[in-house]
Design a protein around this motif. Structure first.
Motif, PDB file in Angstrom:
ATOM      1  N   LEU A 162       0.951  -1.195   0.062  1.00  0.00           N
ATOM      2  CA  LEU A 162       0.087   0.124   0.074  1.00  0.00           C
ATOM      3  C   LEU A 162       1.054   1.242   0.199  1.00  0.00           C
ATOM      4  N   PRO A 163       0.490   2.398  -0.672  1.00  0.00           N
ATOM      5  CA  PRO A 163       1.133   3.632  -0.577  1.00  0.00           C
ATOM      6  C   PRO A 163       1.102   4.220   0.695  1.00  0.00           C
ATOM      7  N   GLU A 164       2.210   4.959   1.243  1.00  0.00           N
ATOM      8  CA  GLU A 164       2.423   5.197   2.819  1.00  0.00           C
ATOM      9  C   GLU A 164       1.158   5.827   3.157  1.00  0.00           C
ATOM     10  N   ASP A 165       0.499   6.620   2.557  1.00  0.00           N
ATOM     11  CA  ASP A 165      -0.803   7.285   3.102  1.00  0.00           C
ATOM     12  C   ASP A 165      -1.693   6.309   3.448  1.00  0.00           C
ATOM     13  N   LEU A 166      -1.908   5.463   2.688  1.00  0.00           N
ATOM     14  CA  LEU A 166      -3.075   4.355   2.962  1.00  0.00           C
ATOM     15  C   LEU A 166      -2.597   3.385   4.004  1.00  0.00           C
ATOM     16  N   SER A 167      -1.582   2.890   4.007  1.00  0.00           N
ATOM     17  CA  SER A 167      -0.996   2.088   5.176  1.00  0.00           C
ATOM     18  C   SER A 167      -1.085   2.680   6.375  1.00  0.00           C
ATOM     19  N   ARG A 168      -0.509   4.049   6.518  1.00  0.00           N
ATOM     20  CA  ARG A 168      -0.843   4.539   7.744  1.00  0.00           C
ATOM     21  C   ARG A 168      -1.933   4.814   8.191  1.00  0.00           C
ATOM     22  N   GLU A 169      -3.084   5.126   7.435  1.00  0.00           N
ATOM     23  CA  GLU A 169      -4.371   5.388   7.848  1.00  0.00           C
ATOM     24  C   GLU A 169      -5.005   3.855   8.181  1.00  0.00           C
ATOM     25  N   PHE A 170      -4.664   2.875   7.346  1.00  0.00           N
ATOM     26  CA  PHE A 170      -5.401   1.388   7.550  1.00  0.00           C
ATOM     27  C   PHE A 170      -4.638   1.099   9.100  1.00  0.00           C
ATOM     28  N   GLN A 171      -3.591   1.324   9.446  1.00  0.00           N
ATOM     29  CA  GLN A 171      -2.851   0.818  10.775  1.00  0.00           C
ATOM     30  C   GLN A 171      -3.735   1.404  11.785  1.00  0.00           C
ATOM     31  N   GLU A 172      -3.718   3.136  11.712  1.00  0.00           N
ATOM     32  CA  GLU A 172      -4.418   3.840  12.688  1.00  0.00           C
ATOM     33  C   GLU A 172      -5.805   3.640  12.856  1.00  0.00           C
ATOM     34  N   ILE A 173      -6.474   3.186  12.008  1.00  0.00           N
ATOM     35  CA  ILE A 173      -8.268   2.730  12.049  1.00  0.00           C
ATOM     36  C   ILE A 173      -8.173   1.470  12.482  1.00  0.00           C
ATOM     37  N   TYR A 174      -7.435   0.345  12.246  1.00  0.00           N
ATOM     38  CA  TYR A 174      -7.635  -0.953  12.506  1.00  0.00           C
ATOM     39  C   TYR A 174      -6.444  -1.624  13.557  1.00  0.00           C
ATOM     40  N   ASN A 175      -5.444  -1.034  13.534  1.00  0.00           N
ATOM     41  CA  ASN A 175      -4.501  -1.557  14.552  1.00  0.00           C
ATOM     42  C   ASN A 175      -4.311  -2.910  14.419  1.00  0.00           C
ATOM     43  N   LEU A 176      -4.122  -3.463  13.353  1.00  0.00           N
ATOM     44  CA  LEU A 176      -4.336  -4.769  12.903  1.00  0.00           C
ATOM     45  C   LEU A 176      -2.894  -5.535  13.053  1.00  0.00           C
TER      46      LEU A 176
END
Length: 283
Positions: A162-176
């Motif tokens: 994932l691009p850096e911006d999407l990866s960061r947002e995904f991690q912030e939302i799901y903490n998966l």
């Protein structure tokens, strides 16, 4: 009273008609796909719904259309479990593709596709249903579905695609974590629904160039595997049922245009059209 049920892997829509074929009750339960849900959970889940239990003894006929009900063993499971709640009802169980065909029917033959948590396709001429391709489920099939798009997103996140911006947002939302993901994919009863839940992230950002391309590729996969094998695909209208087709309609139509295919109607929830078909042609 008559119950008409459209059951996917995630959710079931119920409509109860009275003796005058008028809508008496609309309600929802979780989806009852026998390929995923433990059959012993079906009765407790229905009994959680007090609207259904309040009329259970008045229901004399149930038309149940469900994901995973393309094989007789699964149909028999649903008949058995529904009979435990609705003891006075005659239960008819058919596959969800037939419900989609009924709901999408506009008086002319068409290819009808389901694109929700899972995906599937058929050709319906108004009388006969032609299913040319098997449903392989979310492990090997379900191209274009919510579970397929969710799987792509999660896979790309962990593989650092994932691009850096999407990866960061995904991690912030799901903490998966990988442990949590594997547990939910391999040690729960509804892994396809789990993966499909990640579509909210994609839908909210579907105009992001990376995600738009990812979804477009998945839609092309769907057409390649589940539509183009039908010889009618080049001429017939192609109608869609399901939330994934509805939310990604613009991308779906773009994919079809690239393949010179004609997408007609896209319906998010087929239950109302399904009820109308029953009132007009079956009841």
């Amino acid at each position: 009273m008559v119950a008409i049920v459209d059951s996917g892997s995630t959710k079931s829509d119920w409509v109860i008609l009275d003796e005058f074929k008028q809508v008496f009750l609309k309600t929802e339960t979780i989806g009852f796909n026998p390929n995923f849900i433990n059959k012993e959970l079906i009765v407790p889940e229905i009994e959680k719904n007090t609207s259904l239990t309040s009329v259970k003894n008045s229901i004399k006929k149930i038309y149940f259309y469900g994901s995973g009900c393309g094989i007789q063993k699964n149909c028999d499971t649903i008949v058995e479990e529904l009979g435990k709640v609705f003891g006075d009802a005659e239960v008819t169980v058919r596959e969800d593709l037939l419900a989609a065909a009924y709901a999408a029917y506009q008086g002319r033959p068409a290819i009808v596709c389901i694109m929700g948590t899972g995906s599937n396709s058929c050709y319906f001429d108004g009388t006969d249903l032609k299913i040319k391709l098997p449903s392989l489920g979310f492990m090997m099939g379900d191209e274009g579905s919510g579970s397929a798009i969710g799987k792509q997103l999660v896979r790309r996140f962990f593989m650092q695609k994932l691009p850096e911006d999407l990866s960061r947002e995904f991690q912030e939302i799901y903490n998966l974590t990988i442990d949590d993901a594997l547990k939910n994919m391999y040690h729960t009863t509804r892994p396809n629904a789990y993966l499909a839940n990640f579509n909210k992230f994609v839908i909210d950002r579907k105009d992001h160039p990376y995600l738009r391309t990812m979804v477009l590729e998945e839609m092309k996969n769907f057409f390649d595997y589940q539509v183009l094998p039908y010889e009618e695909s080049k001429d017939a209208e192609i109608n869609f049922i399901g939330s994934i087709a509805y939310y990604y309609e613009d991308i779906l139509r773009s994919a079809a245009a690239e393949l010179n295919l004609n997408v007609g109607h896209v319906v998010q929830k087929p239950i109302e059209s399904l009820v109308n078909y029953h009132v007009k042609y079956i009841l």
